[in-house]
Design a protein around this motif. Sequence first.
Motif, PDB file in Angstrom:
ATOM      1  N   GLU A  36       0.956  -1.156   0.019  1.00 29.82           N
ATOM      2  CA  GLU A  36       0.059  -0.034  -0.059  1.00 29.82           C
ATOM      3  C   GLU A  36       0.856   1.457   0.011  1.00 29.82           C
ATOM      4  O   GLU A  36       0.756   2.107  -0.622  1.00 29.82           O
ATOM      5  CB  GLU A  36      -1.005   0.029   1.255  1.00 29.82           C
ATOM      6  CG  GLU A  36      -1.927   1.172   1.220  1.00 29.82           C
ATOM      7  CD  GLU A  36      -2.683   1.328   2.428  1.00 29.82           C
ATOM      8  OE1 GLU A  36      -3.837   1.503   2.431  1.00 29.82           O
ATOM      9  OE2 GLU A  36      -2.188   0.801   3.431  1.00 29.82           O
ATOM     10  N   LYS A  37       1.868   1.190   0.794  1.00 31.02           N
ATOM     11  CA  LYS A  37       2.817   2.394   0.744  1.00 31.02           C
ATOM     12  C   LYS A  37       3.675   2.705  -0.467  1.00 31.02           C
ATOM     13  O   LYS A  37       3.810   3.626  -1.013  1.00 31.02           O
ATOM     14  CB  LYS A  37       3.732   2.199   1.981  1.00 31.02           C
ATOM     15  CG  LYS A  37       3.170   2.421   3.395  1.00 31.02           C
ATOM     16  CD  LYS A  37       4.350   1.987   4.377  1.00 31.02           C
ATOM     17  CE  LYS A  37       3.958   1.872   5.855  1.00 31.02           C
ATOM     18  NZ  LYS A  37       4.847   1.698   6.784  1.00 31.02           N
ATOM     19  N   SER A  39       2.198   2.094  -3.352  1.00 33.55           N
ATOM     20  CA  SER A  39       1.012   2.283  -4.283  1.00 33.55           C
ATOM     21  C   SER A  39       1.113   1.100  -5.420  1.00 33.55           C
ATOM     22  O   SER A  39       1.130   1.227  -6.580  1.00 33.55           O
ATOM     23  CB  SER A  39       1.356   3.600  -4.903  1.00 33.55           C
ATOM     24  OG  SER A  39       1.182   4.660  -4.269  1.00 33.55           O
ATOM     25  N   TYR A  74      -9.239  -1.930  -2.865  1.00 33.14           N
ATOM     26  CA  TYR A  74      -8.305  -1.580  -4.094  1.00 33.14           C
ATOM     27  C   TYR A  74      -8.663  -2.351  -5.306  1.00 33.14           C
ATOM     28  O   TYR A  74      -8.208  -1.596  -6.426  1.00 33.14           O
ATOM     29  CB  TYR A  74      -6.915  -2.333  -3.577  1.00 33.14           C
ATOM     30  CG  TYR A  74      -6.461  -1.535  -2.766  1.00 33.14           C
ATOM     31  CD1 TYR A  74      -5.481  -0.606  -3.025  1.00 33.14           C
ATOM     32  CD2 TYR A  74      -6.685  -1.593  -1.238  1.00 33.14           C
ATOM     33  CE1 TYR A  74      -4.956   0.339  -2.172  1.00 33.14           C
ATOM     34  CE2 TYR A  74      -5.887  -0.809  -0.383  1.00 33.14           C
ATOM     35  CZ  TYR A  74      -4.915   0.316  -0.762  1.00 33.14           C
ATOM     36  OH  TYR A  74      -4.419   1.106  -0.085  1.00 33.14           O
TER      37      TYR A  74
END
Length: 348
Positions: A36-37, A39, A74
């Motif tokens: 997630e960090k 992307s 997502y």
Amino acid sequence: MKVKQICMMVLLWLGVIPAVQAQTFDKLWKEVEQAEKKSLPKTVIKLTDEIYQKGEKEKNSPQMLKAYAWRMKYREVLNPDSLYAGLKGLEQWVKQTDQPMDRAILHSLIAGIYANYAANNQWQLRQRTEIVGQTPSTDIREWTANMFVEKVRTNVKEALADSVLLLKTSSRDYIPFVELGKTSEYYHHDLYHLLASRGIDSLWQVEKLGSGYTETNAVNPVKQDIIAIYGNMLSAYKAAGLKEGYVLTALNYLEWRRGAERYIRPLQVKGEASVLTDDTYLKALNTLKSKYASEPICAEVYLAQACYAIEKQQQVNALQLCDEAIRLYPGYDRINALKNLREEILAP
């Protein structure tokens, strides 16, 4: 002797296996956070799918619920239309599960999704002529406002149908899907407070849509649903002797009534004042303060009164209320909220 050793090894393994499984889930979620960090939505989807399948295999509902929610989020980032497939998946899940608690949480999630969709598309929904008495299309993009309102109302009712079970079930049982907050402690971390609050939020999102199609009715059903939820919560916490939960729920209800009646047409309810006036609001706060004066949670009532006094440009009164609460409840967990408000009042 050998038999005893074997038994001891079995007991040790029984204690170790869940820890190993939990560690594996933790490792997977750390990978999700890293993706997630960076992307990397496709990686997040892949990892959460693995977690979901692992949770399904091990019958770990909290892991399944969290993984499904993340995966759905997502997937929608990559393809907004995936929302519809994700929603249908939840509705299929709620029909198949034999776990009452899972069913309640799933209904709550479904209600929230429908409410968010309706709120985000309310302009388009207001342009459509409402259809009553027909089975809604399988495609929610063709629905009218009243269809969303009824879908949200139905799922909220299903989510809160077994309040006794919700009161008995701890939010801790659904970690990591549920993250425990400080306020949750005052409700003894029961899932009833969590799902009831979510239900009120979902109903409030569609209340504006609901007020249109109930204009000719004697009572607004969405508003009545919210009042009923608050009433049931107050009764439940009073019966259980949970003073903190009762006071906080009462404060939330009074604040909701004030806010709701600023924006919607007052509707007469049998046995209830049609409008929560300033006098009745202050009277209700004073009643709470008098009844629970010996409890530290009463500091929250003082805070509500002080905020109301500031709203009415009565800073001196607000300052007195802050000082009194700080003097009476110096050890209360959230006493800094009153101290900070006091500093704001005295600031030039």
